[in-house]
Write a protein that holds these residues in place. Sequence first.
Motif, mmCIF file in Angstrom:
data_model
loop_
_atom_site.group_PDB
_atom_site.id
_atom_site.type_symbol
_atom_site.label_atom_id
_atom_site.label_comp_id
_atom_site.label_asym_id
_atom_site.label_seq_id
_atom_site.Cartn_x
_atom_site.Cartn_y
_atom_site.Cartn_z
ATOM 1 N N TYR A 148 0.840 -1.200 0.000
ATOM 2 C CA TYR A 148 0.000 0.000 0.000
ATOM 3 C C TYR A 148 0.878 1.254 0.000
ATOM 4 O O TYR A 148 0.626 2.215 -0.745
ATOM 5 C CB TYR A 148 -0.907 -0.014 1.232
ATOM 6 C CG TYR A 148 -1.722 1.246 1.419
ATOM 7 C CD1 TYR A 148 -2.940 1.416 0.758
ATOM 8 C CD2 TYR A 148 -1.269 2.270 2.251
ATOM 9 C CE1 TYR A 148 -3.686 2.575 0.925
ATOM 10 C CE2 TYR A 148 -2.005 3.431 2.423
ATOM 11 C CZ TYR A 148 -3.210 3.577 1.757
ATOM 12 O OH TYR A 148 -3.937 4.731 1.921
ATOM 13 N N GLN A 149 1.910 1.242 0.843
ATOM 14 C CA GLN A 149 2.818 2.389 0.930
ATOM 15 C C GLN A 149 3.537 2.620 -0.389
ATOM 16 O O GLN A 149 3.720 3.767 -0.823
ATOM 17 C CB GLN A 149 3.840 2.152 2.052
ATOM 18 C CG GLN A 149 4.782 3.319 2.334
ATOM 19 C CD GLN A 149 6.039 3.312 1.482
ATOM 20 O OE1 GLN A 149 6.446 2.280 0.959
ATOM 21 N NE2 GLN A 149 6.652 4.477 1.339
ATOM 22 N N PHE A 150 3.922 1.538 -1.049
ATOM 23 C CA PHE A 150 4.619 1.645 -2.332
ATOM 24 C C PHE A 150 3.715 2.281 -3.391
ATOM 25 O O PHE A 150 4.116 3.200 -4.106
ATOM 26 C CB PHE A 150 5.074 0.259 -2.792
ATOM 27 C CG PHE A 150 5.556 0.224 -4.218
ATOM 28 C CD1 PHE A 150 6.784 0.761 -4.564
ATOM 29 C CD2 PHE A 150 4.767 -0.337 -5.212
ATOM 30 C CE1 PHE A 150 7.223 0.742 -5.884
ATOM 31 C CE2 PHE A 150 5.193 -0.362 -6.527
ATOM 32 C CZ PHE A 150 6.426 0.176 -6.867
ATOM 33 N N ILE A 151 2.479 1.789 -3.487
ATOM 34 C CA ILE A 151 1.536 2.325 -4.477
ATOM 35 C C ILE A 151 1.247 3.799 -4.190
ATOM 36 O O ILE A 151 1.261 4.642 -5.095
ATOM 37 C CB ILE A 151 0.224 1.510 -4.468
ATOM 38 C CG1 ILE A 151 0.491 0.072 -4.927
ATOM 39 C CG2 ILE A 151 -0.828 2.172 -5.367
ATOM 40 C CD1 ILE A 151 -0.706 -0.850 -4.804
ATOM 41 N N TYR A 152 1.000 4.095 -2.920
ATOM 42 C CA TYR A 152 0.696 5.470 -2.507
ATOM 43 C C TYR A 152 1.867 6.402 -2.824
ATOM 44 O O TYR A 152 1.687 7.500 -3.363
ATOM 45 C CB TYR A 152 0.396 5.482 -1.006
ATOM 46 C CG TYR A 152 -0.111 6.800 -0.459
ATOM 47 C CD1 TYR A 152 -1.470 7.015 -0.266
ATOM 48 C CD2 TYR A 152 0.771 7.822 -0.115
ATOM 49 C CE1 TYR A 152 -1.941 8.219 0.251
ATOM 50 C CE2 TYR A 152 0.314 9.030 0.392
ATOM 51 C CZ TYR A 152 -1.043 9.220 0.577
ATOM 52 O OH TYR A 152 -1.500 10.414 1.080
ATOM 53 N N SER A 153 3.074 5.966 -2.484
ATOM 54 C CA SER A 153 4.261 6.794 -2.686
ATOM 55 C C SER A 153 4.628 6.910 -4.163
ATOM 56 O O SER A 153 5.029 7.975 -4.637
ATOM 57 C CB SER A 153 5.447 6.212 -1.906
ATOM 58 O OG SER A 153 5.194 6.205 -0.520
ATOM 59 N N HIS A 154 4.498 5.797 -4.884
ATOM 60 C CA HIS A 154 4.876 5.789 -6.297
ATOM 61 C C HIS A 154 4.021 6.763 -7.097
ATOM 62 O O HIS A 154 4.516 7.442 -8.010
ATOM 63 C CB HIS A 154 4.736 4.374 -6.863
ATOM 64 C CG HIS A 154 5.325 4.203 -8.230
ATOM 65 N ND1 HIS A 154 4.574 4.328 -9.378
ATOM 66 C CD2 HIS A 154 6.596 3.934 -8.631
ATOM 67 C CE1 HIS A 154 5.348 4.136 -10.433
ATOM 68 N NE2 HIS A 154 6.575 3.904 -10.010
ATOM 69 N N ARG A 155 2.752 6.847 -6.767
ATOM 70 C CA ARG A 155 1.854 7.762 -7.472
ATOM 71 C C ARG A 155 2.224 9.217 -7.219
ATOM 72 O O ARG A 155 1.962 10.087 -8.044
ATOM 73 C CB ARG A 155 0.406 7.517 -7.036
ATOM 74 C CG ARG A 155 -0.187 6.213 -7.566
ATOM 75 C CD ARG A 155 -1.591 6.000 -7.035
ATOM 76 N NE ARG A 155 -2.198 4.801 -7.618
ATOM 77 C CZ ARG A 155 -3.387 4.326 -7.257
ATOM 78 N NH1 ARG A 155 -4.091 4.937 -6.305
ATOM 79 N NH2 ARG A 155 -3.869 3.239 -7.833
ATOM 80 N N ARG A 156 2.846 9.464 -6.071
ATOM 81 C CA ARG A 156 3.221 10.833 -5.710
ATOM 82 C C ARG A 156 4.705 11.106 -5.934
ATOM 83 O O ARG A 156 5.177 12.205 -5.646
ATOM 84 C CB ARG A 156 2.851 11.093 -4.246
ATOM 85 C CG ARG A 156 1.344 11.157 -4.031
ATOM 86 C CD ARG A 156 0.959 10.919 -2.583
ATOM 87 N NE ARG A 156 -0.492 11.028 -2.399
ATOM 88 C CZ ARG A 156 -1.361 10.084 -2.768
ATOM 89 N NH1 ARG A 156 -0.919 8.965 -3.334
ATOM 90 N NH2 ARG A 156 -2.657 10.258 -2.581
ATOM 91 N N HIS A 157 5.422 10.062 -6.402
ATOM 92 C CA HIS A 157 6.864 10.184 -6.642
ATOM 93 C C HIS A 157 7.585 10.670 -5.387
ATOM 94 O O HIS A 157 8.498 11.492 -5.452
ATOM 95 C CB HIS A 157 7.136 11.139 -7.814
ATOM 96 C CG HIS A 157 6.419 10.767 -9.073
ATOM 97 N ND1 HIS A 157 6.793 9.683 -9.851
ATOM 98 C CD2 HIS A 157 5.329 11.312 -9.681
ATOM 99 C CE1 HIS A 157 5.980 9.586 -10.891
ATOM 100 N NE2 HIS A 157 5.080 10.557 -10.812
ATOM 101 N N LEU A 158 7.144 10.140 -4.250
ATOM 102 C CA LEU A 158 7.676 10.579 -2.966
ATOM 103 C C LEU A 158 7.506 9.461 -1.942
ATOM 104 O O LEU A 158 6.475 8.796 -1.914
ATOM 105 C CB LEU A 158 6.915 11.827 -2.503
ATOM 106 C CG LEU A 158 7.492 12.646 -1.357
ATOM 107 C CD1 LEU A 158 8.817 13.285 -1.776
ATOM 108 C CD2 LEU A 158 6.497 13.735 -0.961
ATOM 109 N N SER A 159 8.515 9.246 -1.111
ATOM 110 C CA SER A 159 8.441 8.208 -0.083
ATOM 111 C C SER A 159 7.735 8.752 1.154
ATOM 112 O O SER A 159 8.267 9.615 1.857
ATOM 113 C CB SER A 159 9.853 7.732 0.290
ATOM 114 O OG SER A 159 9.804 6.783 1.337
ATOM 115 N N VAL A 160 6.514 8.264 1.405
ATOM 116 C CA VAL A 160 5.733 8.712 2.558
ATOM 117 C C VAL A 160 5.123 7.511 3.281
ATOM 118 O O VAL A 160 5.061 6.404 2.746
ATOM 119 C CB VAL A 160 4.599 9.675 2.129
ATOM 120 C CG1 VAL A 160 5.169 10.959 1.569
ATOM 121 C CG2 VAL A 160 3.690 9.005 1.110
ATOM 122 N N LEU A 161 4.671 7.745 4.508
ATOM 123 C CA LEU A 161 3.992 6.722 5.302
ATOM 124 C C LEU A 161 2.581 7.234 5.601
ATOM 125 O O LEU A 161 2.354 7.904 6.608
ATOM 126 C CB LEU A 161 4.759 6.455 6.604
ATOM 127 C CG LEU A 161 6.150 5.830 6.444
ATOM 128 C CD1 LEU A 161 6.891 5.817 7.777
ATOM 129 C CD2 LEU A 161 6.041 4.415 5.885
#
Length: 216
Positions: A148-161
């Motif tokens: 989930y974190q990967f998909i969420y971050s990948h869409r935003r081009h940013l590493s987030v939690l």
Amino acid sequence: MFENIPTWLTLTLGFSAQAFFGLRTALQWLKSEMAHKSVSPVSYWIFSVIGACLMFIYGVLRNDFSIILGQFIAYFIYLWNLHANGIWSRMKTLTKILLPALPFVAALLLLKDAQEYSQNFFSNKDIPLWLVVFGSTGQLMFTLRFIYQFIYSHRRHLSVLPAGFWTISIIGSGMIIIYGIIRLDPVLILGQVFGFVVYFRNLILGSGKKESSDAK
């Protein structure tokens, strides 16, 4: 295959892995408290990679399929987050080759005794099939948070939690704690109890606020 490995060494590897996981959680919590919001520091992913390597070895030595399954999937998401945070590009070429290769080397070692491992994992009299399924489900839930974190971050081009990461963490962690109690596995129990509290705290910190990719 690993019958001659002393128990103290196996437990040392397990507790060392949990120590790195605990350290990543503690640092993330500390930086989140300082920023007054849930953040994703680079240290979280560095310690995740180290802990995953040790935990994978521990799972093999424990003949515990659920532990191995969870770590194998999450490992490559940790590496992606290192890349997203700019750490990967600064690594030595040899390190870039060895890190992705590690889980595959371990998998090849398992394949050499595939039948034996299958019997140990799914026909082990010490671990009923229903418990293997329950533990594996808990590990899959725990791993799902990183997907989930990967998909969420990948869409935003940013590493987030994001908040969803912590919600899934609570569910997966709760299942693993129950599994650890039934299995009388102190490594799993102690490793999850502290994190369980931090996951709730991050939900509170992230409530109504935009997630950040780094601590200030």
